[in-house]
Design an enzyme around this catalytic site. Sequence first.
Site, PDB file in Angstrom:
ATOM      1  CD  GLU A  72       4.895  -2.682  -9.561  1.00  0.00           C
ATOM      2  OE1 GLU A  72       6.116  -2.594  -9.325  1.00  0.00           O
ATOM      3  OE2 GLU A  72       4.283  -3.758  -9.609  1.00  0.00           O
ATOM      4  CB  SER A 107       3.486   9.829 -10.262  1.00  0.00           C
ATOM      5  OG  SER A 107       2.938   8.841 -11.106  1.00  0.00           O
ATOM      6  CD  GLU A 143      -1.124   8.673   1.101  1.00  0.00           C
ATOM      7  OE1 GLU A 143      -1.463   9.879   1.082  1.00  0.00           O
ATOM      8  OE2 GLU A 143      -0.430   8.169   1.996  1.00  0.00           O
ATOM      9  N   PRO A 144      -5.001   8.814  -2.778  1.00  0.00           N
ATOM     10  CG  PRO A 144      -7.129   8.811  -1.807  1.00  0.00           C
ATOM     11  CD  PRO A 144      -5.700   8.443  -1.535  1.00  0.00           C
ATOM     12  CB  THR A 154       2.710   6.861 -15.498  1.00  0.00           C
ATOM     13  OG1 THR A 154       3.579   7.977 -15.234  1.00  0.00           O
ATOM     14  CG2 THR A 154       1.570   6.851 -14.486  1.00  0.00           C
ATOM     15  CB  THR A 158      -2.565  -5.497  -6.050  1.00  0.00           C
ATOM     16  OG1 THR A 158      -2.470  -4.718  -7.241  1.00  0.00           O
ATOM     17  CG2 THR A 158      -2.823  -6.946  -6.421  1.00  0.00           C
ATOM     18  CB  ALA A 161       0.376  11.022  -2.682  1.00  0.00           C
ATOM     19  CB  CYS A 171      -0.914   0.008   1.223  1.00  0.00           C
ATOM     20  SG  CYS A 171      -1.881  -1.501   1.436  1.00  0.00           S
ATOM     21  CB  ILE A 226      -4.531  -8.550 -37.089  1.00  0.00           C
ATOM     22  CG1 ILE A 226      -3.303  -7.702 -37.467  1.00  0.00           C
ATOM     23  CG2 ILE A 226      -4.490  -9.893 -37.806  1.00  0.00           C
ATOM     24  CD1 ILE A 226      -1.983  -8.267 -36.987  1.00  0.00           C
TER      25      ILE A 226
END
Length: 408
Positions: free
Chosen positions: A388, A136, A131-132, A390, A164, A134, A128, A362
């Site tokens: 992890e 990157s 945060e909302p 961007t 996750t 924080a 964990c 395709i």
Amino acid sequence: MAEFTLELNDDQKQVRDWLHGFAAEVIRPAASEWDEREETPWPVIQEAAKVGIYSLDFYAQQFFDPTGLGIPMAMEELFWGDAGIALSIVGTGLAAVGVLANGTEEQIGTWIPQMYGDADDVKVAAFCSSEPDAGSDVASMRTRAVYDGAKDEWVLNGTKTWATNGGIANVHVVVAVVDPELGSKGHASFIVPPATPGLSQGQKFKKHGIRASHTAEVVLEDVRVPGHCLLGGKEKLDERLARARERARSGGERVKNAAMATFEASRPAVGAMAVGTARAAYEVALDYAKTRTQFGRPIIDNQGIAFQLADMRTQIDAARLLVWRASWMASAGKPFTAAEGSMSKLYASETAKSVTAQAVQILGGNGFTREYPVERMHRDAAIYTIFEGTSEIQRLVIARTLSGMPIR
């Protein structure tokens, strides 16, 4: 130090083939169902535990492979099966890496086994950090950890997001601020043991892709954890904070924070996940192009299709080579002087998005339906350029490493 080679040894090939068989026989047949259900695929995780894939021993063996290729090889094969289910199987690994990167030997031996449980009682773990406000921008983290010296306990308060296994985990690893004046250098990681009062699951996210993987908020309200749950211990933390304060006063070398240490170690592995998804989509597109006929001939006979497939395969192989290089360098103790870890994650992530989009194209209208797996693979691939770090953050890391300048 193991010599670098592009040829897997016999033991690695055996493990690769074993993982590929599990992905083909267990993961793929279940992929569509769990994507639709948007639930953690506990039966598949349990099956992985029974055969030894979901276990501390298996990941330790791959992690300590002297060539560095054990983990990326495993990630590629599992994510070739399905990204959502594979992430449910390997998601615990990020929390384990957090403990390995920052914890003591005693903490590693105590907590990592509890993250996995056993084949009869499967557990998962959560890392964990985001945060909302924080993601990157780790310097804007607000979750606080305050030390209560009288009880030798840390008190955690805040909200984590995009975790996750968040809320359903047996063990949570939480990154929190211990010294706000130091910004991202004032962070530390904490173990929150099972059933600790004050930790709860917040919103569970309904996602575009990787829907079989549980992603949720984690709410911490006066969560008290014993002093020994501070990863690395208080003495080491106090020394690190003192160095950070001294460097801040002198304008000296930057200090990496706890979350960044975890992400840096895991970036090549995320690149390998992306390679697995890209390879899966490419193989579906290649088989389809060989069998689908238009105007009396297979569509692969058309230069436009054939050239797309050639580019797709070239990009996949290039991405794998970048991942393997970074993984080998990390195993050999070679520093990422050109941000090679970020390079591997960046290129592999962008490759997965590009290749899966081309696979949909395709297959045409069929590729746009859920009757064919490339639609799901394309949705899943979108996550690699986001979580992890961007793609924009990876480029920033690479640019700063190359230039030595504080590029913003």
